[in-house]
Design an enzyme around this catalytic site. Sequence first.
Site, PDB file in Angstrom:
ATOM      1  N   HIS A 147       2.346   2.109  -3.164  1.00 23.95           N
ATOM      2  CA  HIS A 147       1.459   3.072  -3.824  1.00 23.95           C
ATOM      3  C   HIS A 147       1.974   4.501  -3.729  1.00 23.95           C
ATOM      4  CE1 HIS A 147      -2.204   0.135  -3.262  1.00 23.95           C
ATOM      5  NE2 HIS A 147      -1.218  -0.389  -3.961  1.00 23.95           N
ATOM      6  N   ASP A 162       0.859  -1.186   0.000  1.00 29.11           N
ATOM      7  CA  ASP A 162       0.000   0.000   0.000  1.00 29.11           C
ATOM      8  C   ASP A 162       0.894   1.234   0.000  1.00 29.11           C
ATOM      9  OD1 ASP A 162      -2.217   1.864   0.529  1.00 29.11           O
ATOM     10  OD2 ASP A 162      -3.341   0.077   1.069  1.00 29.11           O
TER      11      ASP A 162
END
Length: 402
Positions: A246, A223
């Site tokens: 991310h 993430d």
Amino acid sequence: MACISYTFKTSCLFLLFIVAASRPANKPKVFNVRRYGSKPDGKTDNANAFTSVWKSACGRKSGSSKIYVPKGTFYFGGIEFVGPCKNPIEFIIDGTLLAPANPMDIKQHIWINFRYINDLSISGSGILDGQGEQSWPLNDCHRNPNCPKLAMNMGFAFVNNSNIKDITSLNSKMGHLNFYSVHHFNITGVTITAPGDSPNTDGIKMGFCSNIQISKTNIGTGDDCIAILSGTTNLNISNVKCGPGHGISVGSLGKNKDEKDVKDLTVRDVVFNGTSDGIRIKTWESSASKILVSNFVYENIQMIDVGNPINIDQKYCPYPPCEHEQKSHVQIQDLKLKNIYGTSKNKMAVKLQCSKSFPCKNVELIDVNLKHNGVEGGSSTAVCENINGSASGNMVPQHCLN
């Protein structure tokens, strides 16, 4: 040392002064967790032993305390270290702290949690092993309202004037390091690791924090490498390597009421390698709060095969369908992006999609050079919506600012 006669009294007193001055002042008392009954066998629950160590170190009335975790594997379920303490605490971890593989064996949302503490220092060559592999398939809360609550590796709440350095966080069940209402905190030389497909394993996550420094840190997760949430101000990020993951994300913002402004962010000398995003700001299109995102500087940023190198998304909708009746009420302004270079996996390397109701203001692009390196072929492109700003210097792709 004894004085033999009055004649030598002055000399003796001088020697005593020299000896006393040569001794360390306020030497911290060391609390070794092994002396409190902990067992580094990887299976004995050491929660009670670690709690006892903390109570002794935190309650010491004078002088600083040093908690030492030697080499070995120390297993325990959830544990909380709560202040306030009467003195500074140095927590040295050279061993491995091992979480239960079964997520149900941790009865709190943060596995190792520090709360209400000032002057805390965490360091060492140790590892926080969250053993998250068994938990990741359960992380489906976007489609399963009965999903279990999974624990983050380590958290800090209401912790001030503190730091963490050189520690490794491995395979958390959820996020790795979580910060809430933390002020004046340094994060240096930390390594954060989880597979790129491990869901919601944010590297560093913070909200309602101020005066945080993150430097010389390597983050690779499933993430956000760093997630910057509501109420965060005066955050400085430098010399960070991010990937997989991310990117460095501001938000998501605007979904909940009573959110606070996010301002004064500096990101310098950062490398994104193989991430889905690089520079990212995300706000919900139908927002419940009206806040300001302002005074951001991104400088000397390298992108290596990044999906979306520059991505301002004020139509954020991770799990469609989403409401489209209202436009985002998050105002983004005063952003400078300078010397952003490298390669983009997607042809559209620059996305600046702002709110129709609150257009982005004063966005400055200086020397952006992002070449397309994906399977689509052709040169990189940019898209701009509802944004006012300027561009100068070398611009690849060709800018779309007014």
